[in-house]
Structures are given as structure tokens and as C-alpha cells.
Scaffold this motif. Structure first.
Motif, short mmCIF file in Angstrom:
data_model
loop_
_atom_site.label_atom_id
_atom_site.label_comp_id
_atom_site.label_asym_id
_atom_site.label_seq_id
_atom_site.Cartn_x
_atom_site.Cartn_y
_atom_site.Cartn_z
N ASP A 17 0.51 -1.12 0.24
CA ASP A 17 0.10 0.20 -0.29
C ASP A 17 0.85 1.10 -0.24
O ASP A 17 0.27 1.98 0.41
CB ASP A 17 -1.19 -0.30 1.25
N SER A 18 2.40 0.64 0.12
CA SER A 18 2.66 2.29 -0.11
C SER A 18 4.25 2.05 -0.75
O SER A 18 5.27 2.96 -1.26
CB SER A 18 3.47 3.33 1.05
N ARG A 19 4.28 1.02 -2.13
CA ARG A 19 5.38 0.46 -2.41
C ARG A 19 5.85 1.86 -3.72
O ARG A 19 7.36 1.75 -4.00
CB ARG A 19 4.94 -0.79 -2.80
N VAL A 20 5.11 1.82 -4.25
CA VAL A 20 5.33 3.38 -5.20
C VAL A 20 5.70 4.27 -4.42
O VAL A 20 6.46 4.79 -5.47
CB VAL A 20 4.57 3.01 -6.60
N THR A 21 4.82 4.34 -3.87
CA THR A 21 5.47 5.79 -3.26
C THR A 21 6.46 5.36 -2.99
O THR A 21 7.88 6.63 -2.52
CB THR A 21 4.29 5.87 -1.90
N ALA A 22 7.10 4.60 -2.24
CA ALA A 22 8.63 4.30 -1.33
C ALA A 22 9.84 4.37 -2.57
O ALA A 22 10.99 4.72 -2.44
CB ALA A 22 8.91 3.22 -1.00
N ASN A 23 9.96 3.47 -3.74
CA ASN A 23 10.43 3.82 -4.91
C ASN A 23 10.44 5.39 -5.55
O ASN A 23 11.64 5.55 -5.93
CB ASN A 23 9.73 3.03 -5.31
#
Length: 415
Positions: free
Chosen positions: A351-357
Motif C-alpha cells: 500500500d506504499s510501495r510505489v510511493t517508497a520507490n
């Protein structure tokens, strides 16, 4: 897990991929190619832009800086959207932003229009990296993806080669404005590939569950605890060195070598292609190392050898020796790039993976964007050996930062 299942998790064969896995690899590779091509068109056209508009080198250099800030903004906006509404949907939105900004450069008549359009292009390309590596991680859940991610980045280097060839053919005949029209071709290809792409089952399950619960802010989740905040910051600093080392070397190497060797590198396309070959080989080997030995050994070995290899540039005695040395430097200095997406995608929840990348990639690009200016200042005031000392210190700094990330020591995470 049985030996047969373990082998299936570790060894990936293209003929065993599902249709969506094949589309994921193809579309991500096309996206990375678009990102690399967009990054290279500007440096290749820079001298023509400066001459035709009558601007200073400083004003021309600001184009890249402004584009990097666009990348930061786009990474924040589209990273959060991708974690909320879907990776594929955002992937398709952003490609139209890049298409508009790239094509509109054909009509640009002054530096301020170029600033604006490159800022918009930076906003659009920001999602390519974050969404692309996340799609690979989620569509190949439970499998080692270091080699897969590296292969996608290697395929993306085709965009760099295409930009180099296009510049050689278009610039002498039709000028720098027409060069940017070339950027529409891979965009059209990437769009038609992505029409058949779907989000992973993992993300769809997370999205359905989130709709029944209280909404969380993906950006906040990336920094929600002191440990996570440190981990994210550390990865941004590592990416800073990765991006800064690449642009610092690529932007200034021709001038450095002209000063050091007293020669003019007329075959710049051969020099560029040789460097890309070295980088691609490095990416492939790094992916294999990451899959087999984990991130600490893979990053540790490559960062240490990158710190040493930059000194080989001092021993270049001719254009041909420079080509060979640049293959070695590119091998170690840029081979690590594909590994960041693997690590981030495994360390952060869906749920926050693209944001983290996007935070790691965009933050690193903005900070790394200052490296060319630092190298230019060192060249003006110190010797070539001091320039190499700066790069060595940067890679060793990244090595120390990497060793302090606790999650990279965990045995329960399959990178």
C-alpha cells in the motif's frame, strides 16, 4: 518449501511466464527506455540549444536541474496515486504527460518555454521507475527478481542508444527542435503495450481491503517510524550517489579526458555505446549477485570496486584505452541501479510501495543532480586526481550508509 518448489521460485524462464508477466516485463522495459531516452535527448541537443538561443552554459545547465525538481514533484504525486488507484492506470496517465511535453519542445522558442516543458516532462517520467519496478516485484511475488529487474533496465538502455543515433541523424539536418519529436515513437509503442497490462493480484487484494478500512497516507507510511524514516533516508542517499556518479561522469568525462589526454573524442557515439555496454553487463551480473548473495554482498562489492575503478581513468593514454576503461567504470558504477527497485519493493508494503520507490528515486535524482556542478567546481580549482577522490569518497559513503540499514541483514526477506 520443497526442493522442486524452491527451484521454481528461484529460477525464472520466459516460456513459463503468464501473459500478464510477459506484458509487465515488456511494458516496464519500454518505460525505462522512454526514461533513458528522455534523459539523453537533452544533453545531446544542449550545444545546439545554447548556440541557437544565445544563452549561457549556466542557463543551459539549469534545464536539467529544473527537470529534476519536476521529477521530485511527479514522484510524490503519482507515487501516492499509484498506491491508491493502481499502478497500471497511473502508468498510462503519465505517458501522455511525457508525450505532450516532449512533442511541445518542437515549438519552443526561448529558454523559459524549455524550462517549463522539461519540468512537465520530469513530472511525467517520475512514475516510470517507481511503478515499473513495483509491477515487476508484485507480478513475480515469491521469486528472486534481481536479474529480472536488471534485464528490464538493460533493455531500457536501448532508449539511450536510440537517442544517440537519432541525434546524429536529425540534429545536422533539422535542428534540435525536431529531435524531440523523435520522443513520440517509443511513447506510442509503450502505450499500446500497456493497454493489455493489469495490476497484480496482490495489489488488488490490498486495494479491496483498504476500501473497507481507514485510508492511510502512503507518504506518511514511508516515514511513520524512526526506523522507517532512517531506512528511507539512507536509501535516498545511496540513490543520490548512484545518480550523481552517473551524471557527474557522463557530463564531464569528455572534457576531463580532453584536458588529461590532450585529445578530442570525435567518435562520441562509439564512446557512448561502449559505456552503455559496460553498464549493461554490470547490471546483469549485479542482478545475479543480488539473487544469489543478497543486497549487502552485492552492493558492498560493487560500491567498493566502483570507488577503485574511477582511478583507472587517470591511466587512459588514448581514445581506445578510454573506451575500455569506461566499460569497466560503467560496469561497477552503474551496475547497481537495477537493485534499488528490488530492495525498496521488498522492504515496503504494497500500500506504499510505489510511493517508497518514487521517494527514493526522485529524492536521489534531485540531490544527485548537484554532482555535475560540484565536479565542475573541482575541475576549475583542483587537479583531476581530486575529482577522482570525490567520486571515491562518494561511493565509500554509500557503502557505509548501506551497511547501517538493519533490514538488509534480515534473513526472512527474499530479495
Amino acid at each position: 518449501m520443497s526442493e522442486e518448489k524452491q527451484q521454481g521460485a528461484d529460477h525464472l524462464r520466459y516460456r513459463d511466464f503468464t501473459h500478464n508477466q510477459k506484458m509487465t516485463m515488456l511494458s516496464t522495459t519500454a518505460g525505462f527506455g522512454l526514461e533513458h531516452m528522455d534523459a539523453m535527448l537533452l544533453p545531446l541537443a544542449m550545444s545546439s540549444i545554447v548556440a541557437s538561443l544565445g544563452i549561457s552554459n549556466t542557463a543551459g545547465g539549469l534545464i536539467t536541474t529544473i527537470s529534476m525538481f519536476g521529477t521530485l514533484l511527479g514522484g510524490m504525486i503519482f507515487g501516492i496515486l499509484a498506491d491508491k488507484v493502481g499502478r497500471v492506470r497511473v502508468f498510462n496517465w503519465t505517458i501522455f504527460i511525457v508525450a505532450f511535453a516532449t512533442a511541445a519542445l518542437y515549438f519552443a522558442n526561448n529558454i523559459y518555454e524549455i524550462y517549463l516543458l522539461k519540468f512537465i516532462a520530469g513530472v511525467g517520467t517520475a512514475a516510470e521507475y517507481g511503478a515499473g519496478v513495483t509491477l515487476i516485484a508484485e507480478n513475480f511475488a515469491g521469486k528472486k527478481i534481481g536479474k529480472l529487474t536488471s534485464l528490464a533496465h538493460i533493455g531500457g538502455q536501448v532508449g539511450t542508444i536510440l537517442a544517440t543515433v537519432a541525434a546524429a541523424l536529425i540534429l545536422p539536418r533539422w535542428g534540435w527542435n525536431a529531435l524531440f519529436l523523435f520522443g513520440l515513437l517509443p511513447i506510442i509503442f509503450a502505450f499500446f503495450v500497456r493497454r493489455h497490462l493489469k495490476d497484480s493480484a496482490e495489489f488488488e487484494a490490498v486495494k479491496e481491503k483498504r476500501e473497507k478500512q481507514e485510508q492511510k497516507a502512503p507518504l506518511k507510511e514511508v516515514f511513520k517510524t524512526p526506523a522507517l524514516a532512517y531506512q528511507t533516508t539512507a536509501l535516498v542517499l545511496m540513490m543520490m550517489v548512484q545518480i550523481g556518479g552517473y551524471y557527474g561522469l557522463m557530463n564531464w568525462l569528455p572534457k576531463i579526458m580532453q584536458k588529461h589526454l590532450g585529445l578530442s573524442i570525435s567518435g562520441s557515439s562509439y564512446w557512448m555505446i561502449a559505456t552503455i555496454v559496460g553498464m549493461s553487463l554490470g547490471m546483469y551480473l549485479f542482478g545475479s549477485f543480488l539473487d544469489n548473495f543478497g543486497p549487502r554482498i552485492a552492493f558492498g562489492g560493487f560500491l567498493a570496486l566502483a570507488a577503485i575503478s574511477v582511478y583507472l581513468l587517470l591511466f587512459a593514454q588514448s581514445a581506445w584505452s578510454l573506451l575500455f576503461i569506461m566499460m569497466i567504470v560503467g560496469f561497477f558504477s552503474n551496475g547497481m541501479y537495477g537493485g534499488f527497485g528490488v530492495v525498496v519493493s521488498r522492504l515496503y508494503p504494497a500500500d506504499s510501495r510505489v510511493t517508497a520507490n518514487s521517494v527514493v528515486s526522485s529524492g536521489g535524482k534531485v540531490l544527485g543532480g548537484f554532482f555535475p556542478a560540484i565536479v565542475g567546481w573541482l575541475m576549475d580549482n583542483f587537479s583531476l586526481s581530486h575529482v577522482m577522490m570525490f567520486f571515491t569518497a562518494a561511493y565509500l559513503f554509500s557503502l557505509v550508509v548501506m551497511l547501517t540499514i538493519p533490514a538488509l541483514r534480515r534473513k526472512d526477506i527474499q530479495f
